[in-house]
Design a protein around this motif. Structure first.
Motif, PDB file in Angstrom:
ATOM      1  N   GLN A 179       6.944 -13.532  15.429  1.00 16.79           N
ATOM      2  CA  GLN A 179       8.010 -12.557  15.177  1.00 16.79           C
ATOM      3  C   GLN A 179       7.451 -11.371  14.393  1.00 16.79           C
ATOM      4  O   GLN A 179       6.279 -11.351  14.019  1.00 16.79           O
ATOM      5  N   LYS A 180       8.297 -10.429  14.086  1.00 25.00           N
ATOM      6  CA  LYS A 180       7.912  -9.190  13.423  1.00 25.00           C
ATOM      7  C   LYS A 180       7.413  -9.455  12.001  1.00 25.00           C
ATOM      8  O   LYS A 180       8.129 -10.008  11.176  1.00 25.00           O
ATOM      9  N   PRO A 181       6.189  -9.026  11.707  1.00 25.18           N
ATOM     10  CA  PRO A 181       5.669  -9.146  10.344  1.00 25.18           C
ATOM     11  C   PRO A 181       6.094  -7.939   9.493  1.00 25.18           C
ATOM     12  O   PRO A 181       6.586  -6.937  10.014  1.00 25.18           O
ATOM     13  N   THR A 182       5.872  -8.046   8.214  1.00 25.83           N
ATOM     14  CA  THR A 182       6.125  -6.950   7.291  1.00 25.83           C
ATOM     15  C   THR A 182       4.962  -5.964   7.355  1.00 25.83           C
ATOM     16  O   THR A 182       3.799  -6.383   7.426  1.00 25.83           O
ATOM     17  N   SER A 183       5.248  -4.679   7.303  1.00 28.80           N
ATOM     18  CA  SER A 183       4.178  -3.663   7.274  1.00 28.80           C
ATOM     19  C   SER A 183       3.401  -3.755   5.961  1.00 28.80           C
ATOM     20  O   SER A 183       3.908  -4.255   4.958  1.00 28.80           O
ATOM     21  N   HIS A 184       2.185  -3.271   6.009  1.00 29.88           N
ATOM     22  CA  HIS A 184       1.275  -3.152   4.857  1.00 29.88           C
ATOM     23  C   HIS A 184       0.767  -4.485   4.335  1.00 29.88           C
ATOM     24  O   HIS A 184       0.340  -4.569   3.178  1.00 29.88           O
ATOM     25  N   ILE A 185       0.773  -5.515   5.175  1.00 27.47           N
ATOM     26  CA  ILE A 185       0.147  -6.766   4.770  1.00 27.47           C
ATOM     27  C   ILE A 185      -1.328  -6.720   5.158  1.00 27.47           C
ATOM     28  O   ILE A 185      -1.734  -5.973   6.039  1.00 27.47           O
ATOM     29  N   SER A 186      -2.123  -7.514   4.478  1.00 34.11           N
ATOM     30  CA  SER A 186      -3.568  -7.562   4.718  1.00 34.11           C
ATOM     31  C   SER A 186      -3.870  -8.383   5.970  1.00 34.11           C
ATOM     32  O   SER A 186      -2.995  -9.050   6.525  1.00 34.11           O
ATOM     33  N   ALA A 187      -5.133  -8.367   6.371  1.00 28.65           N
ATOM     34  CA  ALA A 187      -5.561  -9.167   7.523  1.00 28.65           C
ATOM     35  C   ALA A 187      -5.290 -10.651   7.260  1.00 28.65           C
ATOM     36  O   ALA A 187      -4.758 -11.358   8.121  1.00 28.65           O
ATOM     37  N   ARG A 188      -5.652 -11.120   6.076  1.00 27.72           N
ATOM     38  CA  ARG A 188      -5.429 -12.534   5.731  1.00 27.72           C
ATOM     39  C   ARG A 188      -3.930 -12.856   5.778  1.00 27.72           C
ATOM     40  O   ARG A 188      -3.523 -13.874   6.336  1.00 27.72           O
ATOM     41  N   GLY A 241      -4.716   2.446  15.565  1.00 25.42           N
ATOM     42  CA  GLY A 241      -4.237   1.091  15.344  1.00 25.42           C
ATOM     43  C   GLY A 241      -5.061   0.091  16.120  1.00 25.42           C
ATOM     44  O   GLY A 241      -5.495   0.372  17.236  1.00 25.42           O
ATOM     45  N   ILE A 242      -5.267  -1.074  15.511  1.00 22.75           N
ATOM     46  CA  ILE A 242      -5.849  -2.180  16.273  1.00 22.75           C
ATOM     47  C   ILE A 242      -4.700  -2.816  17.045  1.00 22.75           C
ATOM     48  O   ILE A 242      -3.556  -2.389  16.939  1.00 22.75           O
ATOM     49  N   CYS A 243      -4.974  -3.857  17.784  1.00 23.34           N
ATOM     50  CA  CYS A 243      -3.915  -4.469  18.599  1.00 23.34           C
ATOM     51  C   CYS A 243      -2.738  -4.898  17.743  1.00 23.34           C
ATOM     52  O   CYS A 243      -1.584  -4.752  18.167  1.00 23.34           O
ATOM     53  N   TRP A 244      -2.982  -5.399  16.537  1.00 24.53           N
ATOM     54  CA  TRP A 244      -1.891  -5.860  15.687  1.00 24.53           C
ATOM     55  C   TRP A 244      -0.907  -4.724  15.430  1.00 24.53           C
ATOM     56  O   TRP A 244       0.300  -4.904  15.481  1.00 24.53           O
ATOM     57  N   ASP A 245      -1.437  -3.540  15.102  1.00 24.78           N
ATOM     58  CA  ASP A 245      -0.605  -2.367  14.803  1.00 24.78           C
ATOM     59  C   ASP A 245       0.092  -1.860  16.064  1.00 24.78           C
ATOM     60  O   ASP A 245       1.282  -1.517  16.040  1.00 24.78           O
ATOM     61  N   GLN A 246      -0.667  -1.783  17.143  1.00 20.29           N
ATOM     62  CA  GLN A 246      -0.127  -1.246  18.388  1.00 20.29           C
ATOM     63  C   GLN A 246       1.010  -2.112  18.915  1.00 20.29           C
ATOM     64  O   GLN A 246       2.002  -1.595  19.435  1.00 20.29           O
ATOM     65  N   VAL A 247       0.907  -3.414  18.770  1.00 19.10           N
ATOM     66  CA  VAL A 247       1.982  -4.295  19.218  1.00 19.10           C
ATOM     67  C   VAL A 247       3.256  -4.024  18.417  1.00 19.10           C
ATOM     68  O   VAL A 247       4.358  -4.075  18.969  1.00 19.10           O
ATOM     69  N   GLU A 248       3.119  -3.688  17.147  1.00 23.34           N
ATOM     70  CA  GLU A 248       4.320  -3.394  16.350  1.00 23.34           C
ATOM     71  C   GLU A 248       4.985  -2.105  16.802  1.00 23.34           C
ATOM     72  O   GLU A 248       6.216  -1.998  16.801  1.00 23.34           O
ATOM     73  N   LEU A 299      -1.694  -3.629   7.784  1.00 23.06           N
ATOM     74  CA  LEU A 299      -0.866  -3.498   8.984  1.00 23.06           C
ATOM     75  C   LEU A 299      -0.005  -2.249   8.852  1.00 23.06           C
ATOM     76  O   LEU A 299       0.783  -2.125   7.921  1.00 23.06           O
ATOM     77  N   GLU A 300      -0.156  -1.341   9.803  1.00 30.15           N
ATOM     78  CA  GLU A 300       0.605  -0.102   9.791  1.00 30.15           C
ATOM     79  C   GLU A 300       2.013  -0.322  10.330  1.00 30.15           C
ATOM     80  O   GLU A 300       2.247  -1.181  11.170  1.00 30.15           O
ATOM     81  N   SER A 301       2.937   0.512   9.869  1.00 32.25           N
ATOM     82  CA  SER A 301       4.267   0.556  10.469  1.00 32.25           C
ATOM     83  C   SER A 301       4.144   1.314  11.789  1.00 32.25           C
ATOM     84  O   SER A 301       3.176   2.057  12.001  1.00 32.25           O
ATOM     85  N   PRO A 302       5.105   1.152  12.692  1.00 32.59           N
ATOM     86  CA  PRO A 302       5.063   1.936  13.938  1.00 32.59           C
ATOM     87  C   PRO A 302       4.975   3.446  13.674  1.00 32.59           C
ATOM     88  O   PRO A 302       4.250   4.164  14.369  1.00 32.59           O
ATOM     89  N   GLU A 303       5.686   3.916  12.664  1.00 30.40           N
ATOM     90  CA  GLU A 303       5.656   5.347  12.333  1.00 30.40           C
ATOM     91  C   GLU A 303       4.262   5.786  11.899  1.00 30.40           C
ATOM     92  O   GLU A 303       3.820   6.885  12.245  1.00 30.40           O
ATOM     93  N   GLU A 304       3.559   4.927  11.168  1.00 32.63           N
ATOM     94  CA  GLU A 304       2.200   5.252  10.741  1.00 32.63           C
ATOM     95  C   GLU A 304       1.230   5.256  11.920  1.00 32.63           C
ATOM     96  O   GLU A 304       0.310   6.076  11.961  1.00 32.63           O
ATOM     97  N   VAL A 305       1.428   4.354  12.867  1.00 33.44           N
ATOM     98  CA  VAL A 305       0.574   4.345  14.062  1.00 33.44           C
ATOM     99  C   VAL A 305       0.704   5.692  14.773  1.00 33.44           C
ATOM    100  O   VAL A 305      -0.289   6.293  15.180  1.00 33.44           O
ATOM    101  N   ILE A 306       1.938   6.171  14.909  1.00 33.25           N
ATOM    102  CA  ILE A 306       2.171   7.465  15.566  1.00 33.25           C
ATOM    103  C   ILE A 306       1.557   8.605  14.746  1.00 33.25           C
ATOM    104  O   ILE A 306       0.867   9.460  15.290  1.00 33.25           O
ATOM    105  N   LYS A 307       1.797   8.598  13.449  1.00 35.52           N
ATOM    106  CA  LYS A 307       1.296   9.671  12.578  1.00 35.52           C
ATOM    107  C   LYS A 307      -0.237   9.682  12.533  1.00 35.52           C
ATOM    108  O   LYS A 307      -0.867  10.724  12.664  1.00 35.52           O
TER     109      LYS A 307
END
Length: 180
Positions: free
Chosen positions: A163-172, A61-68, A49-57
């Motif tokens: 709610q907001k998840p932590t960045s860099h977690i796996s799909a599982r 992003g898949i939907c999970w990343d884009q929603v963040e 899971l990317e951080s919002p800053e990583e999505v921009i950089k």
């Protein structure tokens, strides 16, 4: 950061539409776009899971990343918003797509903000959350039918507010987090 220059949901949508592609950042540091032959094979084991800053950089992003990324903007701009996760909740392994999406309230209406789902991109307005969620579920079912979901499995669609998840977690880890 670019998000500081974006003043309205329409501007955010336009920015994402023009700049963010569907794909993911892998644990190996590689970017996997949807047209990559390894996209599906590596997704569950490689996804982070990317951080919002990583999505921009990374502009990916898949939907999970884009929603963040969306969450960060709507929170910063003090909108009332909610994020949802959908899954076909069956007790056997399956390859059905999950989906996350963000909704927000503005001018006494609820709005469905969608960039990751190419077939339904846009901002859609509704008088109630229920009307919005019914509309969105119909779109999810259409997508699942393209994946050959069985009729009896449609009743197994589960939608959860998360709610907001932590960045860099796996799909599982992401799935476990949102379903807890």
């Amino acid at each position: 950061m670019i998000l500081n220059d974006i003043k309205t949901p329409d501007e955010l949508y336009k920015y994402m539409d023009e700049n963010i592609e569907y794909g993911y950042l892998g644990k190996d540091g590689n970017i996997y776009k949807a047209d990559n032959p390894e996209f599906d094979d590596k997704w569950f084991d490689y996804y982070l899971l990317e951080s919002p800053e990583e999505v921009i950089k990374n502009k990916i992003g898949i939907c999970w990343d884009q929603v963040e990324l969306e969450r960060k903007w709507f929170e910063k701009n003090k909108f009332e918003y909610k994020t949802y996760f959908e899954i076909v909740d069956v007790n056997y392994e399956n390859n059905y797509s999950t989906h996350t999406f963000l909704i927000y309230k503005d001018n006494n209406k609820w709005h469905y903000f969608e960039n990751a789902d190419y077939d339904n991109r846009g901002i859609y307005s509704f008088d109630s959350i229920e009307e919005l969620l019914d509309f969105q579920k119909e779109k999810y079912i259409i997508h699942l039918k393209e994946e050959n979901i069985k009729d009896e499995e449609i009743d197994r669609i589960k939608r959860v507010l998360y709610q907001k998840p932590t960045s860099h977690i796996s799909a599982r880890e992401f799935i476990e987090f949102v379903l807890k």
